[in-house]
Design an enzyme around this catalytic site. Structure first.
Site, short mmCIF file in Angstrom:
data_model
loop_
_atom_site.label_atom_id
_atom_site.label_comp_id
_atom_site.label_asym_id
_atom_site.label_seq_id
_atom_site.Cartn_x
_atom_site.Cartn_y
_atom_site.Cartn_z
N GLU A 161 -5.58 3.12 7.41
CA GLU A 161 -5.93 1.83 8.02
C GLU A 161 -5.88 2.01 9.56
OE1 GLU A 161 -4.01 -1.71 6.67
OE2 GLU A 161 -4.59 -1.01 4.30
N GLU A 349 -5.92 0.94 -1.80
CA GLU A 349 -4.95 -0.32 -1.95
C GLU A 349 -5.78 -1.60 -2.45
OE1 GLU A 349 -2.65 -1.13 1.33
OE2 GLU A 349 -2.25 0.95 1.82
O1 IFM Z 1 1.62 -3.32 3.05
C1 IFM Z 1 0.34 -3.09 3.69
C2 IFM Z 1 0.05 -1.51 3.67
O2 IFM Z 1 1.08 -0.93 4.41
C3 IFM Z 1 -1.40 -1.33 4.47
N1 IFM Z 1 -2.22 -2.16 3.75
C4 IFM Z 1 -1.93 -3.59 3.41
C5 IFM Z 1 -0.76 -3.69 2.87
C6 IFM Z 1 -0.40 -5.14 2.53
O3 IFM Z 1 -0.49 -5.97 3.78
#
Ligand code: IFM
Length: 445
Positions: A161, A349
């Protein structure tokens, strides 16, 4: 009852990241990252987190019990290179070496992210992502990680990200290093992230043709509020700004043409050869997608003429305030597939923070999370029927953990962590995930 089958070639796993779970921040030579010194909203920090550094064997045993096929985790750059001379800290990499061996012996594939936001403080003191030198520095680090783990880790992610690291870290200041820079500097920060990704891809290619590599992106997905032509065009503009800004350099080798109209004199600092490096072909794309965006046309908004109008829709929300609307995944993935042809897509994710409560027996009944996961996985798998090459899903997160500026207040885990005792308890959603993985069916209980 017929439950949707999880295809045999669809990988099912869970994800975490180093600073969010490891703790042991000064063990075996690690030095601080930008997150160790960042002031979170409630004063929490990652000093102990889930103590995964010391409990990794217990955690891998949990993963094995859940039947995970793959585990996505990140390496902490300040463990590997605690000082600015970048001499390799062997004990730091030893930890990941042990973790990888433990995973392999449990028959779980390690999928490794090189960078998930915990930039070494020494690098920040040199300007961090504002300093182009970071690209060479990242290359040195990537080479060291590959040299030690590349014989067993076959799947690599470069940056997690980069939008968050760049924008939340340098424009809004919500994330470490907590800066609020002008647009000109933001463009530089974004460009350096893209270059660091490119150099890491190059490092993987030079290390071995057997390894696979790709980025992990989290585009905000702006959908038109209505089917009016105006709203559809507004959503296209928002797409270019939010998705195209990252995807076009990576997949087309150029920034969107509109950028120069919108931002006039502030252009990304592109040097010769940069765009070739940034757009080096990858083997897959990782997407972290949690919630939809909605926009509508607004003539007065300059220069883009759209507004974010998600608040007009009464959708359920998670503890993060994020709206829940699983069909946004179809919109997002179909367009990404069509516009950028990124090859195989993994959802790296997806999950939700909820106000989990333990009952008197210490059990967590999180049916809502289970439904969130089921409905989102369902979307990801069905997209294969229309030709989108989705190959796997990693739930966020294996464990409750340190949720950045919110500390331990937000719980995303399949597994509950009691931060007083470090006791781990499978939530209802974890047991459901285990049943689904065992039978390769998406059960709806
Ligand atoms: O916890 C975070 C992760 O580190 C990166 N993506 C989003 C998740 C939830 O906010």
């Amino acid at each position: 009852m017929n439950f949707r089958k999880i295809p045999d070639d669809f990988l099912m796993g869970a994800a975490t990241s180093a600073y969010q779970i490891e703790g042991a921040v000064d063990k075996d030579g690690r030095t601080p990252s930008i997150w160790d010194v960042f002031q979170t909203l409630n004063g929490d920090n990652g000093d102990e987190a889930c103590d995964h550094y010391n409990r990794y064997q217990e955690d891998v045993a949990i993963m094995r019990d859940l039947g995970l096929q793959a585990y996505r985790f990140s390496l902490a750059w300040p463990r590997v290179n605690p000082t600015a001379d970048q001499s390799l800290n062997k004990p730091g990499l030893d930890f990941y070496d042990r973790l990888v061996d433990e995973l392999l012996s449990a028959d779980i594939e390690p999928w490794v992210t090189m960078f998930h936001w915990d930039l070494p403080l020494w690098m920040q003191e040199k300007g961090g992502w504002q300093n182009r030198e970071i690209v060479e520095r990242f290359r040195v680090y990537a080479d060291q990680c590959l040299a030690r783990l590349g014989d067993r880790v076959k799947h690599w992610f470069t940056l997690n990200e980069p939008w968050c690291s760049a924008i939340l870290g340098h424009q809004t200041g919500e994330h470490a290093p907590g800066l609020q820079l002008p647009l000109k500097d933001i463009l530089k920060v974004v460009h350096n992230h893209l270059l660091a990704h490119g150099t890491a891809v190059e490092a993987v290619r030079e290390f071995s043709s057997e390894l696979k590599v790709g980025p992990v992106l989290n585009p905000w997905i702006p959908m038109p509020l209505t089917h009016s032509e105006e709203d559809i065009l507004a959503a296209d503009t928002a797409w270019t700004e939010h998705v195209g800004w990252w995807f076009e350099p990576l997949y087309k080798g150029e920034y969107p043409a509109q950028i120069s109209q919108w931002w006039e004199s502030d252009l990304p600092p592109v040097e010769e050869g940069d765009m070739e490096l940034i757009s080096r072909p990858c083997d897959f794309l990782g997407l972290n997608l949690y919630f939809p965006g909605f926009v509508r046309f607004k003539a007065e908004e300059s220069p883009h003429q759209y507004e974010d109008c998600g608040k007009l829709l009464d959708l359920p929300r998670t503890e993060m305030g994020w709206q829940v609307y699983p069909p946004f995944l179809s919109y997002a993935l179909e367009r990404i597939h069509r516009f950028y042809s990124p090859g195989p897509i993994y959802i790296t994710e997806n999950g939700c923070a909820l106000p989990d409560r333990c009952d008197e027996l210490g059990q967590v009944h999180d049916r809502w999370r289970q439904e969130y996961l089921r409905t989102h996985i369902e979307q990801v798998i069905s997209l294969r029927d229309v030709g989108v090459d989705t190959r796997g899903y990693f739930a966020w997160s294996l464990l409750d953990n340190f949720e950045w500026q919110y500390g331990y207040e937000k719980r995303f885990g399949l597994v509950r962590v009691d931060y007083e005792t470090q006791e781990r308890t499978l939530k209802g959603s974890a047991k459901w995930y285990r049943a689904c993985l065992a039978d390769r069916k998406l059960y709806a209980f």
